[in-house]
Design an enzyme around this catalytic site. Structure first.
Site, PDB file in Angstrom:
ATOM      1  N   GLN A 179      34.257  41.645  49.257  1.00  0.00           N
ATOM      2  CA  GLN A 179      34.542  40.347  49.860  1.00  0.00           C
ATOM      3  C   GLN A 179      35.915  40.356  50.531  1.00  0.00           C
ATOM      4  O   GLN A 179      36.098  39.792  51.603  1.00  0.00           O
ATOM      5  CB  GLN A 179      34.458  39.241  48.804  1.00  0.00           C
ATOM      6  CG  GLN A 179      33.079  39.055  48.228  1.00  0.00           C
ATOM      7  CD  GLN A 179      32.030  38.777  49.289  1.00  0.00           C
ATOM      8  OE1 GLN A 179      32.178  37.882  50.108  1.00  0.00           O
ATOM      9  NE2 GLN A 179      30.966  39.567  49.293  1.00  0.00           N
ATOM     10  N   HIS A 224      36.220  43.475  45.865  1.00  0.00           N
ATOM     11  CA  HIS A 224      36.758  44.387  46.876  1.00  0.00           C
ATOM     12  C   HIS A 224      35.974  44.250  48.187  1.00  0.00           C
ATOM     13  O   HIS A 224      36.558  44.195  49.266  1.00  0.00           O
ATOM     14  CB  HIS A 224      36.692  45.812  46.340  1.00  0.00           C
ATOM     15  CG  HIS A 224      37.239  46.851  47.254  1.00  0.00           C
ATOM     16  ND1 HIS A 224      38.565  46.919  47.610  1.00  0.00           N
ATOM     17  CD2 HIS A 224      36.615  47.886  47.883  1.00  0.00           C
ATOM     18  CE1 HIS A 224      38.748  47.959  48.409  1.00  0.00           C
ATOM     19  NE2 HIS A 224      37.585  48.561  48.603  1.00  0.00           N
ATOM     20  N   HIS A 252      37.400  43.002  51.807  1.00  0.00           N
ATOM     21  CA  HIS A 252      37.255  43.769  53.048  1.00  0.00           C
ATOM     22  C   HIS A 252      36.626  42.924  54.149  1.00  0.00           C
ATOM     23  O   HIS A 252      37.082  42.949  55.299  1.00  0.00           O
ATOM     24  CB  HIS A 252      36.385  45.012  52.813  1.00  0.00           C
ATOM     25  CG  HIS A 252      37.161  46.237  52.516  1.00  0.00           C
ATOM     26  ND1 HIS A 252      37.703  47.041  53.481  1.00  0.00           N
ATOM     27  CD2 HIS A 252      37.496  46.791  51.331  1.00  0.00           C
ATOM     28  CE1 HIS A 252      38.329  48.044  52.917  1.00  0.00           C
ATOM     29  NE2 HIS A 252      38.227  47.911  51.611  1.00  0.00           N
TER      30      HIS A 252
END
Length: 104
Positions: A78, A76, A80
């Site tokens: 990475q 998650h 973002h």
């Protein structure tokens, strides 16, 4: 919360802040406030650097033999980071297009 989780949340937070500043820059540019838009883009870049530095620190630890657990939270983070970087790059181009249109 362990050290890795703190790093993950730092990446998520800084990436989100970067993306938010970039979109605020685009809103300002659409209104013709290019100086303020440039300031917001600078904020976006500074936040990206924070997120990227944290990612680099985790990568360096892994290279040095400290394995990083691949969790859904890490994926998650990475996601973002990459999305915020892409949004920032695209918004920079969009602002340039708006500037060009204004000069016509």
């Amino acid at each position: 919360m362990d050290e890795q989780e703190k790093s993950i949340f730092q990446i998520i937070s800084a990436s989100g802040d970067s993306r938010g500043s970039a979109f605020e820059a685009l809103r300002l540019a659409r209104k013709g406030a290019f100086e303020e838009a440039n300031e917001k883009m600078q904020e976006a870049k500074e936040k990206s650097i924070i997120a990227h530095d944290e990612q680099t620190r985790l990568i360096a630890k892994e290279i040095n033999g400290e394995k990083t657990e691949t969790t859904l939270l890490m994926v998650h983070a990475q996601d973002h980071l990459m999305n915020s970087l892409l949004a920032r790059d695209l918004i920079e181009e969009m602002i340039e297009i708006l500037k060009e249109q204004k000069m016509k």
